[in-house]
Design an enzyme around this catalytic site. Structure first.
Site, PDB file in Angstrom:
ATOM      1  N   HIS A 306      15.256  42.424  35.069  1.00 56.14           N
ATOM      2  CA  HIS A 306      14.830  41.097  34.638  1.00 56.14           C
ATOM      3  C   HIS A 306      13.807  40.575  35.621  1.00 56.14           C
ATOM      4  CE1 HIS A 306      14.956  36.979  33.219  1.00 56.14           C
ATOM      5  NE2 HIS A 306      15.517  37.478  32.136  1.00 56.14           N
ATOM      6  N   ASP A 363      20.870  41.470  27.177  1.00 53.46           N
ATOM      7  CA  ASP A 363      20.814  42.332  25.995  1.00 53.46           C
ATOM      8  C   ASP A 363      21.682  43.575  26.110  1.00 53.46           C
ATOM      9  OD1 ASP A 363      19.039  40.820  24.463  1.00 53.46           O
ATOM     10  OD2 ASP A 363      17.409  41.434  25.780  1.00 53.46           O
TER      11      ASP A 363
HETATM   12  N1  CMC Z   1      14.569  50.999  33.653  1.00 54.47           N
HETATM   13  C1  CMC Z   1      13.970  51.722  34.604  1.00 54.47           C
HETATM   14  N2  CMC Z   1      13.099  51.218  35.516  1.00 54.47           N
HETATM   15  C2  CMC Z   1      12.848  49.921  35.435  1.00 54.47           C
HETATM   16  C3  CMC Z   1      13.444  49.090  34.479  1.00 54.47           C
HETATM   17  C4  CMC Z   1      14.343  49.671  33.562  1.00 54.47           C
HETATM   18  N3  CMC Z   1      14.935  48.932  32.622  1.00 54.47           N
HETATM   19  N4  CMC Z   1      13.009  47.818  34.636  1.00 54.47           N
HETATM   20  C5  CMC Z   1      12.150  47.865  35.655  1.00 54.47           C
HETATM   21  N5  CMC Z   1      12.057  49.121  36.157  1.00 54.47           N
HETATM   22  C6  CMC Z   1      11.282  49.557  37.320  1.00 54.47           C
HETATM   23  C7  CMC Z   1       9.794  49.632  36.996  1.00 54.47           C
HETATM   24  O1  CMC Z   1       9.422  50.900  36.523  1.00 54.47           O
HETATM   25  C8  CMC Z   1       9.192  49.302  38.330  1.00 54.47           C
HETATM   26  O2  CMC Z   1       9.295  50.449  39.131  1.00 54.47           O
HETATM   27  P1  CMC Z   1       8.150  50.756  40.254  1.00 54.47           P
HETATM   28  O3  CMC Z   1       8.228  49.611  41.222  1.00 54.47           O
HETATM   29  O4  CMC Z   1       8.539  52.079  40.835  1.00 54.47           O
HETATM   30  O5  CMC Z   1       6.860  50.807  39.501  1.00 54.47           O
HETATM   31  C9  CMC Z   1      10.137  48.246  38.913  1.00 54.47           C
HETATM   32  O6  CMC Z   1      11.406  48.531  38.311  1.00 54.47           O
HETATM   33  C10 CMC Z   1       9.737  46.806  38.607  1.00 54.47           C
HETATM   34  O7  CMC Z   1       9.548  46.709  37.187  1.00 54.47           O
HETATM   35  P2  CMC Z   1       8.528  45.724  36.466  1.00 54.47           P
HETATM   36  O8  CMC Z   1       8.159  46.300  35.146  1.00 54.47           O
HETATM   37  O9  CMC Z   1       7.428  45.370  37.408  1.00 54.47           O
HETATM   38  O10 CMC Z   1       9.436  44.455  36.281  1.00 54.47           O
HETATM   39  P3  CMC Z   1       9.075  43.232  35.354  1.00 54.47           P
HETATM   40  O11 CMC Z   1       9.644  42.044  36.028  1.00 54.47           O
HETATM   41  O12 CMC Z   1       7.635  43.213  35.020  1.00 54.47           O
HETATM   42  O13 CMC Z   1       9.839  43.566  33.997  1.00 54.47           O
HETATM   43  C11 CMC Z   1      11.525  43.721  32.377  1.00 54.47           C
HETATM   44  C12 CMC Z   1      11.038  42.987  33.628  1.00 54.47           C
HETATM   45  C13 CMC Z   1      12.737  42.993  31.830  1.00 54.47           C
HETATM   46  C14 CMC Z   1      10.405  43.680  31.301  1.00 54.47           C
HETATM   47  C15 CMC Z   1      11.859  45.198  32.764  1.00 54.47           C
HETATM   48  O14 CMC Z   1      12.904  45.200  33.713  1.00 54.47           O
HETATM   49  C16 CMC Z   1      12.216  46.039  31.547  1.00 54.47           C
HETATM   50  O15 CMC Z   1      11.317  46.612  30.925  1.00 54.47           O
HETATM   51  N6  CMC Z   1      13.536  46.129  31.195  1.00 54.47           N
HETATM   52  C17 CMC Z   1      13.939  46.840  29.998  1.00 54.47           C
HETATM   53  C18 CMC Z   1      13.699  45.939  28.784  1.00 54.47           C
HETATM   54  C19 CMC Z   1      14.729  44.842  28.691  1.00 54.47           C
HETATM   55  O16 CMC Z   1      15.925  45.055  28.846  1.00 54.47           O
HETATM   56  N7  CMC Z   1      14.235  43.623  28.411  1.00 54.47           N
HETATM   57  C20 CMC Z   1      15.113  42.442  28.194  1.00 54.47           C
HETATM   58  C21 CMC Z   1      14.889  41.385  29.235  1.00 54.47           C
HETATM   59  S1  CMC Z   1      16.162  40.149  29.230  1.00 54.47           S
HETATM   60  C22 CMC Z   1      15.974  39.340  27.748  1.00 54.47           C
HETATM   61  C23 CMC Z   1      14.788  38.479  27.712  1.00 54.47           C
HETATM   62  O17 CMC Z   1      14.715  37.493  28.473  1.00 54.47           O
HETATM   63  O18 CMC Z   1      13.900  38.727  26.896  1.00 54.47           O
END
Ligand code: CMC
Length: 428
Positions: A306, A363
């Protein structure tokens, strides 16, 4: 803490005001930065950008805190209802019993769709994505209530808000029934909010659906937990669209579109697809976690991570308990719940997830409850939208009428070609 931040650009120094929120959050006010220095700030994905000052929802991602108008989410989940919470979010206070009665009566009064609007559903081909139908029909409410479009009148706003919260439930159920090729069930004025939704989803012409009260309560809590989450992608969209002067119906329809994506509201669908495919393909939990860590594989552990929560998502804790209780109540063993728990355990013990502070989000377990309620996967994100409606309305209202923000208009750092001569077609 300093009241100003100092910025040095070459020889020149600038003082920037510091804004402090009621929970002692500090922000540097850069609204005059460009005028003073010629510079803008760059923050792709807005991870460090406060887009507004808001008094609706407080999140402390490090401590796993979520409060609506100051009230902890755990207390609301334990003692409140979705409708009471909607009132709290939109009008800033928990309702008295008279206010709650009046709000509930308002919702009941507005639960029907105009017959012409009901006929809209016929034009969508079978298999239409319910989020597309929801967004389109919400937008078209503007055609039916023109008197509610350009108003600063408090009473008319209340009317529009009640219509939306009530009708989104009817529209959601109709989009499902239409997709199934079933006849549409009208809302029942004597049923409460969630019971009524389940009635429209599952009643047959010859048999009324009588849900177990524990399932109705589980749905109520699920909606309440989704009711607001400060400046996430869909809410920021609603505020942005509203900031142009667009009406409430158009703004929340845009919110639905933003919510649709798999990194936001669509994640609950992605979680269930992920769990199903792990089971179908017989992949071990260990191997799946390994795949997720491999950047080349390009897959994520859906329902994990998140932008704001870096410790745990308080909603996920409540939902997990609810999921277990619901399955126990209906005496069903869902293999997806067992698999989700195993995946959670494996991920939380893994350094990759620890180092990146990745925890289960809202989720991760919500799909298990929705499945237990008989809600098909295609409707999961629609359920999220139903829950989020009060938050969108509260945030739209705050932006438009409380803080009276300017039109939202970010800037950019241009990286394209510098001036290029136009080449006539004959010379290309
Ligand atoms: N599985 C594996 N690796 C992950 C995941 C995951 N679910 N989430 C983040 N990472 C890794 C990502 O690859 C990155 O690694 P590195 O630093 O080596 O490049 C690091 O963690 C930081 O990730 P980010 O993409 O910069 O984080 P963000 O804050 O931009 O994204 C997120 C947040 C929720 C989009 C992401 O964690 C994600 O894609 N999660 C899976 C989708 C999901 O469950 N979304 C629902 C969110 S909660 C409901 C809502 O509010 O909508």
């Amino acid at each position: 803490m300093p009241e100003t931040a100092n910025l040095q650009l070459g020889e020149k120094k600038f003082d920037l005001p510091v804004v402090v929120g009621s929970e002692n959050e500090h922000a540097i006010d850069i609204s005059k930065l460009r005028d003073q220095t010629g510079y803008i700030t760059l923050d792709e994905g807005y991870g460090n950008t406060g887009s507004c000052q808001s008094s609706i929802t407080f999140i402390d991602g490090d401590r796993g805190i979520l409060r609506y108008r100051g009230v902890p989410i755990e207390d609301l989940a334990e003692q409140s209802s979705f409708i009471e919470t909607a009132h709290l979010l939109i009008w800033g206070q928990l309702p008295s019993s008279e206010q709650l009665d009046s709000f509930s009566r308002h919702l009941t009064h507005h639960q029907f769709l105009r017959e012409q609007l009901r006929q809209h559903f016929e034009v969508f081909p079978p298999g239409s994505p319910p989020m597309a139908v929801l967004s389109a029909v919400l937008n078209s409410l503007a055609c039916f209530y023109p008197e509610l479009l350009d108003t600063e009148d408090e009473e008319l706003f209340e009317e529009a808000a009640a219509r939306l919260i009530s009708k989104v439930r009817t529209i959601a159920a109709y989009s499902y029934k239409h997709d199934m090729g079933h006849y549409l069930v009208y809302p029942h004025p004597e049923k409460d909010f969630c019971e009524n939704f389940l009635h429209m989803m599952f009643s047959e012409p010859y048999r009324d659906y009588e849900p177990d009260p524990a399932l109705v309560r589980a749905l109520d809590v699920l909606l309440l937990l989704h009711a607001d989450h400060e400046q996430n992608c869909s809410t920021s969209t609603v505020r942005m669209v509203g900031s142009s002067g667009a009406n409430l119906f158009a703004s929340v329809a845009a919110g639905v579109s933003a919510l649709w994506g798999r990194l936001h509201g669509g994640a609950n669908v992605a979680v269930v697809s992920m769990l199903e495919s792990i089971l179908e393909q017989g992949i071990s939990v260990k191997d799946y976690v390994q795949q997720v860590k491999d950047k080349e594989a390009g897959i994520r552990l859906m329902g994990f991570g998140h932008r704001v929560y870096r410790n745990f998502d308080p909603r996920a804790k409540i939902i997990k308990k609810q999921a277990e209780a619901v399955l126990a109540k209906i005496q069903r063993d869902d293999p997806l719940l067992g698999l989700a728990e195993e995946l959670e355990g494996a991920a939380l013990a893994d350094d990759y997830f620890k180092e990146r502070s990745l925890y289960p989000n809202v989720d991760f377990y919500s799909g298990v409850i929705l499945r237990a309620l008989g809600i098909p996967t295609s409707m999961f994100t629609v359920m999220f939208a139903m829950g989020r409606m009060p938050g969108w309305i509260a945030q739209w209202y705050e932006d438009r009428f409380v803080t009276r923000g300017r039109i939202h208009r970010p800037r950019q750092v241009y990286t394209g070609p510098t001036e290029v001569c136009y080449v006539p077609l004959s010379h290309r």
